[in-house]
Design a protein around this motif. Structure first.
Motif: not given
Length: 602
Positions: A479-481, A472-474
């Motif tokens: 990346a947040d994780l 999702l969302d590239d």
């Protein structure tokens, strides 16, 4: 369990900071502690005595009602009367506006005491969905009446011929006459079809049962959209009510039968028929149902309820795993058998020792502790994200939403799998006694086994994680994780946990590399053939991260629970984290065996 919860919500998840926010201003650390204490008292007084009777005395049908044991009704009444059902909801809807992390902490206590007793799980989720997507009248009549415990609620999705393949749902809903748009409770339809595996689809706990039913609306030519885009959501009450929540007449909802399960036998699991002609309100065929929101939005709306239920299933798994650990730890301290290895040959001079002193029993106890505490910590972290999503600054709320998206498959599936293993180990610690009904550990195992199926199997969540969430969302969710995992690694090094920090970051790099390798051909058939092993490896790394983050908090705390948090983390890093290669490697090399194996070779 209360000391563990105290450590997790105060020392680790910093519920005190949440209490400075306007939504929670009426609460204090003392009031949150009082809530947890009240949950423990009610659980001990009402839920624990209901645990064994709920297993031995299964629900039975009397007329068209599923009758539950008296102990179950007493537990439900105590839970309802205190106000736990509405605790996290807005005051305007009868709630206390308790932080979700505190709310789920109390539910863990009830689940550990009697897993199959309370229908609060789906009643709360049902009401929450209506509050999110319903009209103002639907909120007042249905959701608020559920939240005070007068009525209970269900989720009616599955059908015998469809199962998890919701595009194959055969239940239909047609407008109820020319005035179907004029009903104050919403656009009124007639719903016809059958639903299966409905928890508490019939019970004797309240005046009414509110079913949220997925169905398809035929077009003018009688055809329906064959995909999930054709699904709409309907409120279908057992008893038709007016806009003042007064019962008017029996709706055409019929109990077909009860499903007899391995465990969780205290929950009335039902098959229901809608519109089979048993009770035709107004003399016309079909159960009266009220459309929620817009047509064709049913599955998207239902996901609001499903995701809440998935977090709760994870919490249920963690709580039952912890219950088994507590019993086996107590047993191991009291049961004397065998001697220390150095006493071999000196039996006459050496007394027997408690089995907790044997290394392998410690291994089994540590495994249970790591699995149960890791699972509980993960679920409470998800609850803390829900609070951040609702009350945090915009950027923090958005990040919490993304983290919830990517973690939900793990929150549901990991506790179900590994706390089942914990319950199995609890039986093993008790030996032959664990296999008898003289101890509750065999019931814990049977109750737990359903959680691997409840709210989606591992395969479904693996496909969701690898097939959708990480893309999702590239890759923004991944990346947040990565950001929070890396932050824990940095904090762990500062706390002196350098080896564990290195192990965590290496394992996380393995996950990232596997994700890229699985999708390297761009063909979903290649990537998704091993989605379940990917989920297993991904989940183990997530729990390793959670346990290390908890251990960092423990390293700077004088709380009585702190030493045990470090021990659980060290066990997991020594015995469990090394296993991830077996799962991730088959996903990374896109192993084709299971996908391509000819049926003749099975």
């Amino acid at each position: 369990m209360v000391p563990l919860i105290d450590f997790l919500i105060h020392e680790w998840l910093d519920v005190d900071e949440l209490l400075t926010r306007p939504r929670f201003a009426q609460h204090s650390r003392g009031s949150i502690d009082d809530l947890v204490t009240a949950a423990s008292d009610i659980a001990g007084t009402y839920f624990e005595p209901a645990h064994r009777p709920s297993d031995l005395v299964e629900p039975y049908v009397a007329g068209d009602v599923a009758v539950l044991p008296e102990q179950t009704r007493a537990a439900w009444n105590a839970y309802r009367d205190f106000g736990f059902l509405a605790a996290a909801h807005d005051e305007e809807h009868g709630g206390m506006q308790v932080p979700r992390v505190a709310d789920l902490a109390t539910r863990a206590i009830f689940h550990a005491s009697a897993a199959s007793v309370s229908p609060a799980l789906l009643t709360d989720a049902n009401a929450s969905l209506i509050l999110k997507h319903g009209t103002e009248v639907q909120k007042r009549v249905f959701a608020e009446t559920e939240l005070i415990g007068r009525w209970t609620g269900t989720m009616a999705m599955s059908e015998s011929q469809a199962g998890s393949s919701l595009s194959d749902v055969a239940t239909r809903a047609t407008p109820d006459g020319e005035d179907f748009q004029d009903d104050p409770l919403g656009h009124r339809y007639r719903v016809v079809g059958q639903k299966m595996w409905i928890s508490n689809g019939e019970n004797d706990l309240g005046e009414n049962i509110i079913h949220l039913v997925l169905a398809k609306i035929p077009g003018p030519d009688g055809t329906v959209d064959p995909s999930t885009r054709g699904l709409s959501l309907f409120i279908v009450p057992k008893f038709v009510v007016d806009e003042d929540a007064r019962i008017v007449e029996r709706n055409d909802v019929t109990l077909v039968g009860l499903n007899h399960k391995l465990g969780m036998r205290g929950t009335a699991n039902t098959a229901l028929a809608f519109g089979d002609g048993g009770h035709e309100p107004g003399g016309r065929r079909g159960a009266i149902g009220y459309l929620v929101g817009e047509p064709g939005r049913g599955l998207a709306q239902m996901f609001h309820m499903m995701n809440a239920a998935r977090t709760e299933i994870g919490l249920l798994g963690a709580a039952v795993g912890f219950a088994g650990f507590a019993v086996s730890l107590d047993y191991a301290k009291q049961r004397h058998q065998g001697r220390h290895p150095q006493a071999v040959g000196k039996v006459a001079d050496s007394p027997q020792v408690a089995i907790v002193e044997h290394a392998d029993v410690k291994r089994m106890l540590l495994a249970q502790k790591a699995f149960a505490e890791g699972a509980l910590s993960l679920c409470l972290y998800a609850a803390r994200l829900l609070d951040e999503q609702q009350t945090g600054e915009p950027a923090d709320a958005a990040r919490a939403t993304r983290l919830l998206e990517i973690l939900t498959p793990v929150v549901k599936s990991w506790p179900a799998e590994w706390c089942l293993e914990a319950n199995s180990l609890a039986i093993q610690v008790l030996g032959g006694a664990g296999y008898t009904r003289d101890f509750p550990v065999e019931q814990y195992w049977r109750d737990q086994r359903l959680n691997m199926i409840h709210e989606g199997t591992h395969a479904i969540h693996g496909l969701d994680l690898l097939g959708r969430k990480v893309l999702l969302d590239d890759g923004a969710l991944l990346a947040d994780l990565h950001t929070v995992v890396n932050a824990t690694g940095v904090a762990a090094r500062t706390a002196g946990l350098v080896a564990e920090a290195d192990d965590l970051l290496a394992a996380w790099s393995h996950v990232r590399e596997t994700t890229d390798a699985a999708w390297s051909t761009g063909d979903p058939r290649d990537a998704l053939a091993n989605a379940t092993p990917y989920l297993q490896g991904f989940g183990h790394v997530v729990v390793a991260w959670i346990l290390l983050d908890v251990a960092v908090a423990a390293s700077r705390s004088r709380h009585s629970e702190a030493p045990g948090k470090l021990a659980a983390m060290r066990y997991f890093y020594a015995y469990e984290l090394p296993k991830i290669g077996a799962w991730l490697d088959v996903a990374g090399r896109r192993e084709p065996l299971c996908r391509d194996l000819p049926l003749s070779e099975l």
